[in-house]
Scaffold this active site. Structure first.
Site, PDB file in Angstrom:
ATOM      1  CD  GLU A 286      -5.981  33.314 -34.396  1.00 18.64           C
ATOM      2  OE1 GLU A 286      -6.876  32.602 -33.916  1.00 18.64           O
ATOM      3  OE2 GLU A 286      -5.146  32.877 -35.201  1.00 18.64           O
ATOM      4  CG  HIS A 307     -29.288  42.949 -53.966  1.00 16.38           C
ATOM      5  ND1 HIS A 307     -30.311  43.479 -54.733  1.00 16.38           N
ATOM      6  CD2 HIS A 307     -28.195  42.941 -54.756  1.00 16.38           C
ATOM      7  CE1 HIS A 307     -29.840  43.758 -55.948  1.00 16.38           C
ATOM      8  NE2 HIS A 307     -28.555  43.436 -55.987  1.00 16.38           N
ATOM      9  CE  LYS A 421      -8.229  26.651 -28.218  1.00 14.46           C
ATOM     10  NZ  LYS A 421      -6.849  26.513 -28.663  1.00 14.46           N
TER      11      LYS A 421
HETATM   12  O1  PA5 Z   1      -3.879  30.642 -35.995  1.00 17.23           O
HETATM   13  C1  PA5 Z   1      -3.905  29.878 -35.043  1.00 17.23           C
HETATM   14  O2  PA5 Z   1      -2.925  29.698 -34.351  1.00 17.23           O
HETATM   15  C2  PA5 Z   1      -5.159  29.115 -34.711  1.00 17.23           C
HETATM   16  O3  PA5 Z   1      -6.189  29.416 -35.576  1.00 17.23           O
HETATM   17  C3  PA5 Z   1      -4.861  27.631 -34.809  1.00 17.23           C
HETATM   18  O4  PA5 Z   1      -4.415  27.340 -36.097  1.00 17.23           O
HETATM   19  C4  PA5 Z   1      -6.089  26.816 -34.478  1.00 17.23           C
HETATM   20  O5  PA5 Z   1      -6.509  27.116 -33.179  1.00 17.23           O
HETATM   21  C5  PA5 Z   1      -5.766  25.347 -34.578  1.00 17.23           C
HETATM   22  O6  PA5 Z   1      -4.695  25.001 -33.751  1.00 17.23           O
HETATM   23  P1  PA5 Z   1      -3.935  23.649 -33.961  1.00 17.23           P
HETATM   24  O7  PA5 Z   1      -3.312  23.666 -35.309  1.00 17.23           O
HETATM   25  O8  PA5 Z   1      -2.906  23.595 -32.867  1.00 17.23           O
HETATM   26  O9  PA5 Z   1      -4.946  22.540 -33.842  1.00 17.23           O
END
Ligand code: PA5
Length: 446
Positions: A286, A307, A421
């Site tokens: 990310e 394996h 989303k």
């Molecule tokens: O790293 C990030 O920003 C995402 O993985 C969020 O943590 C994830 O989408 C969850 O978001 P939120 O904490 O707003 O529910």
């Protein structure tokens, strides 16, 4: 230093001068990172978190964990991505992947709200039957679909079980300090709240209340976890690659990526590390995967995956390198017995521990894979305890920030996550998405 970069098996793949060549860039980017003049500079709260965390909140986390241990048999932790992976990773590594089946004086912990699946949620609901339950909903935005749906379900369960008032002391909300629907609801209902700091993104949040409450509820010593991270903060403050192994790791991955090794497989010989692999994949994936750049983070647990994936790594397309997280000491030990009749031919191992065998598997594999032209980075971690894990987490954060800046992207945002989303909301008919819905329906041939 606790976690160290072992470059022994990389030597045939990276020349010493290649690290030197990147030192000026690292020095400049270190300044950018530390002075907050780079991309995403609002999200650097993790740099000093181990030193500057909120002590009052930390004490409340410990008190809440004590209460949960006393009044709860099943602790439901609701969250997704950065609001989930870190705590699960630390709990499984520190205790066991079989944590819930262990004899213990802490509650079973189930993680929900990290998928959209009726079967999964129904199974966890069934596991709550006849048990005392508490819930920790973790969402920085407070609006993420997966955890919001799960919270609706579990809040109803608690209210049915304990009544509206009785359920209040069993709901812990970790969210933004001031804004969002979850914060509003928590204030209205009087739930105990913990804060996702403004300057810390999800994937850098495991050592904030996001991860600390579930981790403490499982019985892990969170003081030690923070002390380990603080030791890393102190050790990894230099811009000098020779003195900062997290930067050396970042530079090695950058050099390898420039050669077309753009898949990194994080490997461990410790099965309890599987969820740490997942946490690491989010952290690097990310952070770095932007602007059509970045290394693809993959993972494996050996010897299990030798394996399955082992064949590909040994002889398939040469697009990857491996980073092995090697623990110097196993958590426990089991010795192989000698049999009078050596019917299985294993008496040559009699008296040896499984970890001795595992380590020979590690050495044999590193040599075989490097012979097969797969560069191997080895990160040495002395042992599995809260201190070392806190250190390792910070080590990866620091490496990730430098890696991202070396690649030339913002390592602290995640704009790409919104695309699915938007489509999902439109297809579900969420108000405000009407025009997108028509376009998507047409593309789907409906
Ligand atoms: O790293 C990030 O920003 C995402 O993985 C969020 O943590 C994830 O989408 C969850 O978001 P939120 O904490 O707003 O529910």
């Amino acid at each position: 230093m606790s976690v160290t970069f072992n470059g022994k098996y990389l030597a045939p793949f990276i020349n010493a001068h290649e690290y030197d060549a990147l030192q000026p860039q690292v020095t400049a980017l270190h300044k950018v990172l530390r002075e907050g003049t780079g991309l995403g500079s609002d999200f650097r709260g993790w740099i000093e978190l181990p030193e500057k965390y909120d002590r009052e909140e930390f004490a409340r986390i410990k008190a809440a964990a004590q209460k949960i241990k006393k009044d709860t048999q099943v602790f439901i932790v609701i969250g997704i991505g950065g609001s989930y992976l870190g705590s699960r990773a630390v709990i499984e590594l520190m205790h066991s992947p079989f944590y819930n089946s262990l004899k213990k004086d802490t509650p079973d912990i189930y993680f929900v709200g990290n998928n959209i699946n009726s079967g999964y949620l129904n199974e966890v609901l069934a596991l709550c039957e006849g048990k005392d339950v508490s819930v920790n909903i973790i969402s920085k935005s407070g609006t993420t679909t997966e955890p919001s749906i799960a919270f609706r379900v579990f809040r109803a369960l608690l209210e049915k079980k304990y009544g509206k008032d009785g359920s209040k002391g069993r709901i812990y909300v970790t969210t933004d300090k001031a804004k969002g629907t979850l914060k509003k609801l928590a204030t209205e209902e009087g739930y105990e709240t913990f804060v996702v700091p403004d300057d810390i993104g999800g994937r850098y949040s495991v050592l904030s209340a996001v991860g600390l409450l579930p981790i403490a509820a499982s019985g892990v010593d969170i003081d030690e976890l923070m002390a380990g991270a603080k030791a890393a903060q102190d050790d990894l403050a230099s811009d000098d690659i020779a003195k900062n192994d997290s930067y050396k790791y970042a530079v090695a991955r950058n050099i390898l990526a420039r050669r077309g090794r753009d898949i990194e497989i994080l490997v461990s010989y410790e099965p309890a590390f599987a969820m740490m692999n997942e946490w690491w994949k989010q952290l690097f994936g990310e952070s770095e995967g932007k602007d059509n750049k970045g290394l693809y983070p993959a993972s494996a647990i050996f010897s299990t995956d030798l394996h399955s994936l082992g064949q590909f790594i040994q002889q398939g397309s040469r697009t990857m390198f491996e980073t092995v997280v090697h623990f110097g000491q196993a958590k426990t030990s089991l010795t192989i017995d000698k049999l009078d009749e050596d019917i299985d031919g294993l008496n040559f191992l009699a008296g040896k521990t499984l970890d001795y065998v595992n380590d020979r598997a590690f050495e044999g594999t590193v040599l075989a894979h490097t012979d097969g032209n797969v560069p191997n980075v080895v990160l040495e971690v002395p042992k599995i305890d809260a201190h070392e894990i806190g250190y390792l987490i910070y080590f990866f954060w620091n490496a990730c920030a430098m890696s991202g800046y070396l690649v030339g992207i913002n390592p602290f945002d995640q704009p790409g996550v919104e695309s699915y989303k938007k489509n999902m909301f439109a297809l579900l008919g969420k108000p405000g998405y009407e025009s997108e819905k028509a376009v998507l329906e047409a593309r789907l041939g409906r």
